[in-house]
Write a protein that holds these residues in place. Sequence first.
Motif, PDB file in Angstrom:
ATOM      1  N   HIS B 151       0.837  -1.199   0.000  1.00  0.00           N
ATOM      2  CA  HIS B 151       0.000   0.000   0.000  1.00  0.00           C
ATOM      3  C   HIS B 151       0.877   1.257   0.000  1.00  0.00           C
ATOM      4  O   HIS B 151       0.654   2.199  -0.772  1.00  0.00           O
ATOM      5  CB  HIS B 151      -0.902  -0.036   1.240  1.00  0.00           C
ATOM      6  CG  HIS B 151      -1.882   1.080   1.325  1.00  0.00           C
ATOM      7  ND1 HIS B 151      -1.609   2.249   2.007  1.00  0.00           N
ATOM      8  CD2 HIS B 151      -3.129   1.213   0.808  1.00  0.00           C
ATOM      9  CE1 HIS B 151      -2.658   3.047   1.917  1.00  0.00           C
ATOM     10  NE2 HIS B 151      -3.591   2.452   1.189  1.00  0.00           N
ATOM     11  N   ALA B 154       2.624   1.686  -3.383  1.00  0.00           N
ATOM     12  CA  ALA B 154       1.710   2.227  -4.398  1.00  0.00           C
ATOM     13  C   ALA B 154       1.575   3.728  -4.209  1.00  0.00           C
ATOM     14  O   ALA B 154       1.502   4.496  -5.185  1.00  0.00           O
ATOM     15  CB  ALA B 154       0.350   1.546  -4.308  1.00  0.00           C
ATOM     16  N   LEU B 164      -3.995   5.354  -7.087  1.00  0.00           N
ATOM     17  CA  LEU B 164      -3.612   3.952  -7.231  1.00  0.00           C
ATOM     18  C   LEU B 164      -3.952   3.170  -5.961  1.00  0.00           C
ATOM     19  O   LEU B 164      -4.478   2.047  -6.018  1.00  0.00           O
ATOM     20  CB  LEU B 164      -2.109   3.886  -7.503  1.00  0.00           C
ATOM     21  CG  LEU B 164      -1.595   2.697  -8.296  1.00  0.00           C
ATOM     22  CD1 LEU B 164      -2.273   2.611  -9.655  1.00  0.00           C
ATOM     23  CD2 LEU B 164      -0.095   2.779  -8.466  1.00  0.00           C
ATOM     24  N   GLN B 165      -3.660   3.797  -4.821  1.00  0.00           N
ATOM     25  CA  GLN B 165      -3.985   3.152  -3.539  1.00  0.00           C
ATOM     26  C   GLN B 165      -5.486   2.878  -3.449  1.00  0.00           C
ATOM     27  O   GLN B 165      -5.909   1.810  -3.012  1.00  0.00           O
ATOM     28  CB  GLN B 165      -3.570   4.050  -2.372  1.00  0.00           C
ATOM     29  CG  GLN B 165      -2.091   4.015  -2.075  1.00  0.00           C
ATOM     30  CD  GLN B 165      -1.732   4.927  -0.923  1.00  0.00           C
ATOM     31  OE1 GLN B 165      -2.387   5.949  -0.688  1.00  0.00           O
ATOM     32  NE2 GLN B 165      -0.675   4.583  -0.214  1.00  0.00           N
ATOM     33  N   LEU B 168      -6.370   0.039  -6.057  1.00  0.00           N
ATOM     34  CA  LEU B 168      -5.818  -1.284  -5.738  1.00  0.00           C
ATOM     35  C   LEU B 168      -6.338  -1.846  -4.421  1.00  0.00           C
ATOM     36  O   LEU B 168      -6.585  -3.037  -4.302  1.00  0.00           O
ATOM     37  CB  LEU B 168      -4.290  -1.226  -5.704  1.00  0.00           C
ATOM     38  CG  LEU B 168      -3.586  -0.983  -7.043  1.00  0.00           C
ATOM     39  CD1 LEU B 168      -2.081  -0.945  -6.843  1.00  0.00           C
ATOM     40  CD2 LEU B 168      -3.958  -2.047  -8.055  1.00  0.00           C
TER      41      LEU B 168
END
Lengths: 150, 215
Positions: B151, B154, B164-165, B168
């Motif tokens: 995490h 990212a 992105l976090q 994802l």
Amino acid sequence: MGFHVSRRGFLKGWLLLIGAVLAKGILDFMTSETQGTVPDKDIFIDTVQLAEGSVMLGQKKVVWLVRDEQGYYALDRRCTHLGCSVRWQEEQRQFICPCHNSRYDLRGNIISGPAPSRLVPVKLSRDKNGNLIADRKVVVDPGWRLTITG
Amino acid sequence: MGGARGRGFRDFIKHIHPPKVANSTAGVLPTLCLGGLSFFFFLLLLVTGLLLMLFYQPGSPAVAYDSLTVIQDVVAFGWFVRSVHKWAGQAMVFTVVLHLVRVVVTGAYRPPREFNWVIGVLLLLFTVLLDFTGYLLIGDATARHALKVAHALAGEVPLAGFALQLVLFGGPPDADLAGVRVYLWHCMLLPLLVAVFSFWHFYRVRKDGGVKWPL
């Protein structure tokens, strides 16, 4: 008498055998029971307080305990029609199935409804603490009783 | 097998096999079957993975871990299926990397096959991500910390890090949604990508003239 197995037949046989073993394993895997299952045994505590002609539901809620003049007996709670849990209706003094309204009397005999047979009487025993244990795996005769004392 | 269906099956087999194989590449040695082995492990992972999905419970690490103990101890042959899945996963990473080494050593990345090299590198990336997400799904302490690291990594991506976090992991790494997202990537997106890119990879091998040696 010669017994001939071709190479192809031999391999096919082995493949079939391995396939069958694999299929059995996968089937066992897929049909594993992992969520809480309904217990076979139920337990009744403080049964001395149960008056003659009255009923009591077990701790696991799968068996009804009844006391009559001759002693105790236990009835599997499952309705013999489709397996719903029967309830005791005190006003009418009947076990009534909530699903299709099958009715049974105190002894478990059918009064009315779609149920094909009486409630199943199951084995009752006393543990060392004096609690009563019902085992749904062991079916007993409808006239069977566990004595009040002992 | 007979009739139209049998014929169709035979035609299919005939078409996926090349009509001609050079004598010099017909043996095991030039390729060591490493690409084929990788795909074999992938198929094994698909089958065992589907079986594990019947009992695995994604979400919070505690629930996930509990469901794994059930698979391990309660489900018939569960320990075996999980072991095969785990080791096939490790083996796939291993054979994919060895396949890359083999391609470098034999010079098979050179034109006209440079495009297939690119597809191959993407497949390596997907394979490693599959391995990593699988390791996160276990839900033990290691997995929880690894999820935090992933995490944070990212988040280090310039500009797009936070977005992105969110995509994802669905938010913070210790929320239940993170476990669900990792499960989604592991069981849906990444296997699909590997399947599609693998077939593209195989198609390119044939298109570029099959297995050639030396090049």
